[in-house]
Write an enzyme that holds these catalytic residues in place. Structure first.
Site: not given
Ligand code: ZN
Length: 215
Positions: A164, A27
């Site tokens: 996600d 991320d």
């Molecule tokens: Zn992510």
């Protein structure tokens, strides 16, 4: 990897490999597209040196085109950009594919399916956010599953679907039943004392719910 122990990156990668993680989801946050800052291509490059697992970069950044080459050069196998950051991602998705990297497009909970629909044929991967992007440990938003189902109907058969945010033992089954291919899991693994056992429980739950949905 958002919730991992960055002071022990090498150990974390080894534990995830031993637990059977197929890919590592990275991320990347710029403090602009989302409020938080995380890390950039330099850290990804170090992770690449530690593992041959798939590196799946999720760029939560306002100007992904500016940094695309950096992430490709760092060794990402997959690069996902956000429709909210790039309303017409045609050029960028082409550019990612041209580098033999999986081209992904992500959609936030508030964004309608219609925003990504014109670009589905250009995507190898479609990432449905089931929390607001930018923070780990949030609660799963169930409407993401309707969005996933709708996108699967609209998309070509080759695209991979990923979800996600907020995936744990209570939500992984519904995501699997909705036909998701990849579940990004953070807290449910990193907050546990045994990554391998946690991942195995998640897999068992996902498989049984998928099979039940297919009956
Ligand atoms: Zn992510």
């Amino acid at each position: 990897m958002l919730k991992c122990d960055y002071g022990n990156l090498h150990r974390e990668v080894s534990l995830l490999e031993a637990a059977g993680a197929e890919s590592l989801h990275l991320d990347v946050m710029d403090g602009h597209f989302v409020p938080n800052l995380s890390y950039g291509a330099m850290v990804v490059k170090r992770i690449r040196e530690l593992t041959d697992r798939i590196l799946d970069a999720h760029l939560m950044i306002s100007d992904p085109g500016r940094y695309l080459d950096d992430f490709v050069d760092a060794g990402c196998d997959s690069v996902t950009i956000h429709i909210e950051a790039v309303p017409d991602p045609t050029e960028l998705l082409h550019a990612i594919r041209q580098q033999d990297v999986v081209a992904g497009l992500a959609i936030n909970p508030e964004t309608p399916v219609e925003a990504v629909e014109p670009f589905l044929s250009l995507c190898d991967l479609i990432l449905v956010m089931s929390v607001e992007p930018g923070f780990g440990g949030q609660k799963f938003i169930p409407s993401a599953l309707n969005k996933l189902t709708r996108l699967r109907e609209l998309s070509n058969a080759q695209a991979t679907f990923s979800i996600d945010g907020g995936i744990d033992l209570t939500t992984v089954g519904s995501a699997a039943a909705a036909g998701v291919d990849i579940c990004v899991v953070g807290s449910a693994i990193f907050d546990s004392s045994d990554y391998r056992a946690s991942m195995q429980q998640l897999r068992i739950e996902a498989h049984s719910c998928r099979q039940a949905a297919a009956l």
